[in-house]
Write a protein that holds these residues in place. Structure first.
Motif, short mmCIF file in Angstrom:
data_model
loop_
_atom_site.label_atom_id
_atom_site.label_comp_id
_atom_site.label_asym_id
_atom_site.label_seq_id
_atom_site.Cartn_x
_atom_site.Cartn_y
_atom_site.Cartn_z
N VAL A 48 0.86 -1.19 0.00
CA VAL A 48 0.00 0.00 0.00
C VAL A 48 0.89 1.24 0.00
CG1 VAL A 48 -1.71 1.32 1.30
CG2 VAL A 48 -1.90 -1.18 1.18
N ALA A 49 0.58 2.16 -0.90
CA ALA A 49 1.39 3.37 -1.05
C ALA A 49 0.51 4.62 -0.95
CB ALA A 49 2.10 3.34 -2.40
N ASP A 50 1.17 5.73 -0.71
CA ASP A 50 0.45 7.01 -0.66
C ASP A 50 -0.34 7.24 -1.94
OD1 ASP A 50 1.47 7.55 1.87
OD2 ASP A 50 3.08 8.85 1.12
N ALA A 51 0.19 6.80 -3.07
CA ALA A 51 -0.51 6.98 -4.35
C ALA A 51 -1.85 6.26 -4.37
CB ALA A 51 0.37 6.48 -5.50
N ASP A 52 -1.95 5.13 -3.67
CA ASP A 52 -3.23 4.41 -3.61
C ASP A 52 -4.28 5.25 -2.90
OD1 ASP A 52 -2.25 1.97 -4.85
OD2 ASP A 52 -1.21 1.58 -2.95
N PHE A 53 -3.87 5.90 -1.81
CA PHE A 53 -4.80 6.76 -1.08
C PHE A 53 -5.11 8.02 -1.89
CE2 PHE A 53 -3.29 4.19 2.45
CZ PHE A 53 -4.47 3.97 3.14
N ALA A 54 -4.12 8.58 -2.55
CA ALA A 54 -4.33 9.79 -3.35
C ALA A 54 -5.33 9.52 -4.47
CB ALA A 54 -3.00 10.29 -3.91
N ALA A 55 -5.20 8.38 -5.11
CA ALA A 55 -6.13 8.03 -6.20
C ALA A 55 -7.54 7.87 -5.67
CB ALA A 55 -5.66 6.77 -6.91
N ALA A 56 -7.68 7.23 -4.52
CA ALA A 56 -9.02 7.04 -3.94
C ALA A 56 -9.61 8.38 -3.50
CB ALA A 56 -8.94 6.07 -2.77
N LYS A 57 -8.79 9.25 -2.95
CA LYS A 57 -9.29 10.57 -2.56
C LYS A 57 -9.69 11.37 -3.80
CE LYS A 57 -7.42 12.91 0.77
NZ LYS A 57 -6.43 13.58 1.63
N ALA A 58 -8.92 11.26 -4.88
CA ALA A 58 -9.24 11.96 -6.12
C ALA A 58 -10.56 11.47 -6.71
CB ALA A 58 -8.11 11.80 -7.13
N ALA A 59 -10.93 10.23 -6.39
CA ALA A 59 -12.19 9.67 -6.87
C ALA A 59 -13.38 10.12 -6.02
CB ALA A 59 -12.11 8.14 -6.89
N GLY A 60 -13.10 10.90 -4.96
CA GLY A 60 -14.18 11.47 -4.18
C GLY A 60 -14.37 10.90 -2.79
N PHE A 61 -13.52 9.99 -2.37
CA PHE A 61 -13.64 9.43 -1.03
C PHE A 61 -12.93 10.33 -0.03
CE2 PHE A 61 -14.51 5.81 -3.65
CZ PHE A 61 -15.43 5.07 -2.92
N THR A 62 -13.52 10.48 1.14
CA THR A 62 -12.90 11.27 2.20
C THR A 62 -11.90 10.40 2.97
OG1 THR A 62 -14.52 10.69 3.92
CG2 THR A 62 -15.05 12.59 2.48
N GLU A 63 -11.06 11.05 3.75
CA GLU A 63 -10.12 10.30 4.58
C GLU A 63 -10.86 9.40 5.56
OE1 GLU A 63 -6.96 12.52 6.36
OE2 GLU A 63 -6.37 13.40 4.43
N ASP A 64 -11.95 9.89 6.14
CA ASP A 64 -12.74 9.07 7.07
C ASP A 64 -13.30 7.84 6.38
OD1 ASP A 64 -12.26 10.77 9.20
OD2 ASP A 64 -14.18 11.82 9.02
N GLN A 65 -13.83 8.01 5.19
CA GLN A 65 -14.36 6.87 4.44
C GLN A 65 -13.26 5.87 4.13
OE1 GLN A 65 -16.06 9.20 1.26
NE2 GLN A 65 -18.15 8.58 1.86
N LEU A 66 -12.13 6.35 3.69
CA LEU A 66 -11.02 5.46 3.35
C LEU A 66 -10.51 4.72 4.59
CD1 LEU A 66 -9.09 7.59 0.74
CD2 LEU A 66 -10.58 5.61 0.34
N PHE A 67 -10.44 5.41 5.71
CA PHE A 67 -10.04 4.76 6.95
C PHE A 67 -10.98 3.59 7.26
CE2 PHE A 67 -10.52 4.29 11.55
CZ PHE A 67 -9.21 4.00 11.92
N GLU A 68 -12.27 3.84 7.18
CA GLU A 68 -13.26 2.79 7.47
C GLU A 68 -13.16 1.63 6.48
OE1 GLU A 68 -17.05 4.73 7.62
OE2 GLU A 68 -16.44 5.97 9.32
N LEU A 69 -12.96 1.93 5.22
CA LEU A 69 -12.85 0.88 4.21
C LEU A 69 -11.58 0.05 4.40
CD1 LEU A 69 -14.16 2.79 1.07
CD2 LEU A 69 -15.39 1.14 2.50
N VAL A 70 -10.49 0.70 4.76
CA VAL A 70 -9.24 -0.01 5.02
C VAL A 70 -9.40 -0.93 6.24
CG1 VAL A 70 -6.85 0.31 5.82
CG2 VAL A 70 -7.70 1.58 3.84
N ILE A 71 -10.02 -0.42 7.29
CA ILE A 71 -10.26 -1.25 8.48
C ILE A 71 -11.16 -2.42 8.12
CG2 ILE A 71 -11.34 -1.30 10.76
CD1 ILE A 71 -8.59 0.12 10.67
#
Length: 109
Positions: A58-81
């Motif tokens: 998992v890399a920062d670019a994976d999170f950046a791409a997901a955020k660029a697609a409209g997901f918030t940090e909170d949503q991504l945190f929950e999905l990763v968990i």
């Protein structure tokens, strides 16, 4: 008295239930898909797939791409968990099944 293994199973099930059904920023459907590592839309599917199968990649670019697609940090945190707990659940069940087979005790008991 409740056997120790039953307590562990109950605690783990409570964790899974909270991750899948508790209040959150990501929808329950999104969390369930992440938990199962299935049917996530790009680019979140790449992030969740890595969390579930290759977490060291998992890399920062994976999170950046997901955020660029409209997901918030909170949503991504929950999905990763949810993805991590889903992977843990699959490994836990596989371990119990292997133990049951090795000991001839059916359901892992």
């Amino acid at each position: 008295m409740v056997p120790e293994e039953d307590k562990k199973r109950a605690a783990f099930q409570a964790l899974v239930d909270r991750v899948l059904n508790g209040e959150g920023r990501a929808s329950a459907e999104q969390r369930a898909r992440a938990f199962d590592n299935a049917d996530m839309a790009p680019p979140v599917d790449a992030l969740i797939g890595k969390v579930a199968t290759r977490p060291a990649q998992v890399a920062d670019a994976d999170f950046a791409a997901a955020k660029a697609a409209g997901f918030t940090e909170d949503q991504l945190f929950e999905l990763v968990i949810a993805a991590a707990v889903g992977r843990s659940a699959r490994l836990y069940e596989a371990g119990l099944a292997a133990l049951a087979e090795a000991t001839g005790h059916g359901e892992g008991r």
